[in-house]
Design a protein around this motif. Structure first.
Motif, PDB file in Angstrom:
ATOM      1  N   ARG A  43       0.845  -1.107  -0.038  1.00  0.00           N
ATOM      2  CA  ARG A  43       0.093   0.016   0.035  1.00  0.00           C
ATOM      3  C   ARG A  43       0.805   1.229  -0.085  1.00  0.00           C
ATOM      4  O   ARG A  43       0.611   2.433  -0.690  1.00  0.00           O
ATOM      5  CB  ARG A  43      -0.989  -0.110   1.116  1.00  0.00           C
ATOM      6  CG  ARG A  43      -2.112  -0.959   0.855  1.00  0.00           C
ATOM      7  CD  ARG A  43      -2.897  -0.791   2.242  1.00  0.00           C
ATOM      8  NE  ARG A  43      -3.897  -1.924   2.126  1.00  0.00           N
ATOM      9  CZ  ARG A  43      -4.922  -2.110   3.296  1.00  0.00           C
ATOM     10  NH1 ARG A  43      -4.633  -1.287   4.545  1.00  0.00           N
ATOM     11  NH2 ARG A  43      -5.752  -2.925   3.073  1.00  0.00           N
ATOM     12  N   LEU A  44       1.924   1.299   0.883  1.00  0.00           N
ATOM     13  CA  LEU A  44       2.803   2.437   0.876  1.00  0.00           C
ATOM     14  C   LEU A  44       3.314   2.632  -0.412  1.00  0.00           C
ATOM     15  O   LEU A  44       3.690   3.909  -1.040  1.00  0.00           O
ATOM     16  CB  LEU A  44       4.027   1.918   1.870  1.00  0.00           C
ATOM     17  CG  LEU A  44       3.548   2.491   3.285  1.00  0.00           C
ATOM     18  CD1 LEU A  44       4.680   1.778   4.407  1.00  0.00           C
ATOM     19  CD2 LEU A  44       3.549   4.132   3.611  1.00  0.00           C
TER      20      LEU A  44
ATOM     21  N   LEU B  41       1.456   9.411  -5.410  1.00  0.00           N
ATOM     22  CA  LEU B  41       2.034  10.809  -5.113  1.00  0.00           C
ATOM     23  C   LEU B  41       3.167  11.418  -5.917  1.00  0.00           C
ATOM     24  O   LEU B  41       3.273  12.613  -6.246  1.00  0.00           O
ATOM     25  CB  LEU B  41       2.730  10.679  -3.739  1.00  0.00           C
ATOM     26  CG  LEU B  41       3.200  12.183  -2.941  1.00  0.00           C
ATOM     27  CD1 LEU B  41       2.078  12.917  -2.951  1.00  0.00           C
ATOM     28  CD2 LEU B  41       3.787  11.718  -1.572  1.00  0.00           C
ATOM     29  N   ALA B  42       3.941  10.580  -6.632  1.00  0.00           N
ATOM     30  CA  ALA B  42       5.081  11.078  -7.483  1.00  0.00           C
ATOM     31  C   ALA B  42       4.329  11.150  -8.921  1.00  0.00           C
ATOM     32  O   ALA B  42       4.975  12.202  -9.519  1.00  0.00           O
ATOM     33  CB  ALA B  42       5.984   9.592  -7.476  1.00  0.00           C
TER      34      ALA B  42
ATOM     35  N   GLU C 202      -5.604  18.422  -3.381  1.00  0.00           N
ATOM     36  CA  GLU C 202      -6.591  17.610  -2.165  1.00  0.00           C
ATOM     37  C   GLU C 202      -5.875  16.114  -2.194  1.00  0.00           C
ATOM     38  O   GLU C 202      -5.693  15.502  -1.140  1.00  0.00           O
ATOM     39  CB  GLU C 202      -7.701  17.633  -2.373  1.00  0.00           C
ATOM     40  CG  GLU C 202      -8.700  19.045  -2.320  1.00  0.00           C
ATOM     41  CD  GLU C 202      -9.914  19.089  -2.426  1.00  0.00           C
ATOM     42  OE1 GLU C 202     -10.691  18.043  -2.693  1.00  0.00           O
ATOM     43  OE2 GLU C 202     -10.285  20.074  -2.873  1.00  0.00           O
ATOM     44  N   LYS C 203      -5.875  15.337  -3.263  1.00  0.00           N
ATOM     45  CA  LYS C 203      -5.384  14.173  -3.389  1.00  0.00           C
ATOM     46  C   LYS C 203      -3.787  14.172  -2.916  1.00  0.00           C
ATOM     47  O   LYS C 203      -3.411  12.909  -2.188  1.00  0.00           O
ATOM     48  CB  LYS C 203      -5.389  13.840  -4.811  1.00  0.00           C
ATOM     49  CG  LYS C 203      -5.048  12.088  -4.881  1.00  0.00           C
ATOM     50  CD  LYS C 203      -4.973  11.929  -6.575  1.00  0.00           C
ATOM     51  CE  LYS C 203      -4.441  10.369  -6.657  1.00  0.00           C
ATOM     52  NZ  LYS C 203      -4.617  10.124  -8.177  1.00  0.00           N
ATOM     53  N   GLU C 204      -3.192  14.860  -3.343  1.00  0.00           N
ATOM     54  CA  GLU C 204      -1.842  14.727  -2.581  1.00  0.00           C
ATOM     55  C   GLU C 204      -1.647  14.993  -1.127  1.00  0.00           C
ATOM     56  O   GLU C 204      -1.298  14.188  -0.527  1.00  0.00           O
ATOM     57  CB  GLU C 204      -0.891  16.084  -3.177  1.00  0.00           C
ATOM     58  CG  GLU C 204       0.537  16.331  -2.775  1.00  0.00           C
ATOM     59  CD  GLU C 204       1.202  17.333  -3.391  1.00  0.00           C
ATOM     60  OE1 GLU C 204       2.391  17.282  -3.761  1.00  0.00           O
ATOM     61  OE2 GLU C 204       0.701  18.210  -3.981  1.00  0.00           O
TER      62      GLU C 204
ATOM     63  N   LYS D 194      -0.019  12.013   1.413  1.00  0.00           N
ATOM     64  CA  LYS D 194       0.776  12.250   2.462  1.00  0.00           C
ATOM     65  C   LYS D 194       0.195  11.786   3.776  1.00  0.00           C
ATOM     66  O   LYS D 194       0.991  11.170   4.567  1.00  0.00           O
ATOM     67  CB  LYS D 194       1.134  13.900   2.510  1.00  0.00           C
ATOM     68  CG  LYS D 194       2.025  14.184   1.076  1.00  0.00           C
ATOM     69  CD  LYS D 194       2.298  15.609   1.099  1.00  0.00           C
ATOM     70  CE  LYS D 194       3.157  16.038   0.029  1.00  0.00           C
ATOM     71  NZ  LYS D 194       3.422  17.392  -0.111  1.00  0.00           N
ATOM     72  N   THR D 195      -0.889  12.010   4.080  1.00  0.00           N
ATOM     73  CA  THR D 195      -1.553  11.553   5.205  1.00  0.00           C
ATOM     74  C   THR D 195      -1.678  10.171   5.150  1.00  0.00           C
ATOM     75  O   THR D 195      -1.163   9.663   6.332  1.00  0.00           O
ATOM     76  CB  THR D 195      -3.118  12.194   5.433  1.00  0.00           C
ATOM     77  OG1 THR D 195      -2.787  13.713   5.569  1.00  0.00           O
ATOM     78  CG2 THR D 195      -3.566  11.839   6.853  1.00  0.00           C
TER      79      THR D 195
END
Length: 182
Positions: A17-18, A25-26, A148-150, A154-155
């Protein structure tokens, strides 16, 4: 032993998942750049249409000035024609006047063509303005959603990392070391 394997599988699931979150994110900066390029392209199309309209106006003004100077030239020729006493000079000036009048007609024809082109550009400019406004609001909304997705990613990454740390703390260090190497 089965309990340790289950814990390692849970860690593996968190790692997968990470990795997925980090890949997403990238990709966000590239997606944002693509949306910004689309906005810039729409603005470019609009500016191109507007600049063509300005070019037409400049050309029209140039033709108008040129036609006005030709009319002044005709006026001077007529004045000279009235002052001349020789028949040859009178007919030569009449010929010059006729030549200049033909040139004025050509200039006016070009001016009419430019006016028609300007009229045909108006709907194109209006369409480009509407398209630009729609595209801009659409893509800016998408860029906002990407922001918002970013933040959410991150969260989620930080939460997943802490969950992984916690799960890794429950596994024997030798097993965890082997897992990390694999």
């Amino acid at each position: 032993m089965i309990e340790a394997i289950e814990k390692l599988l849970a860690i593996q699931d968190k790692d997968q998942r990470l990795r997925t979150f980090r890949i997403e994110l990238a990709a966000i900066p590239n997606e944002k750049a693509a949306k910004e390029r689309l906005i810039a392209e729409a603005a470019s199309r609009l500016e191109k249409a507007r600049s063509r309209a300005k070019e037409i106006e400049v050309q029209k003004k140039t033709l108008e000035v040129e036609a006005a100077s030709k009319r002044e030239q005709i006026s001077r020729y007529k004045t000279q024609q009235m002052q001349t006493r020789k028949n040859e000079e009178f007919s030569a000036l009449a010929h010059e006047i006729e030549t200049v009048e033909k040139a004025i007609t050509l200039l006016e024809d070009k001016e009419i063509e430019l006016m028609e082109e300007a009229e045909s550009l108006k709907p194109e400019i209006t369409s480009a303005e509407q398209t630009h406004a729609a595209d801009k609001s659409k893509y800016e909304g998408q860029i906002s959603n990407l922001g918002e997705k970013e933040t959410n990613l991150k969260t989620r990454i930080s939460e997943m990392e802490s969950a992984r740390q916690q799960a890794a703390g429950e596994v024997d260090e030798d097993l965890l070391d082997r897992y990390d190497r694999l």
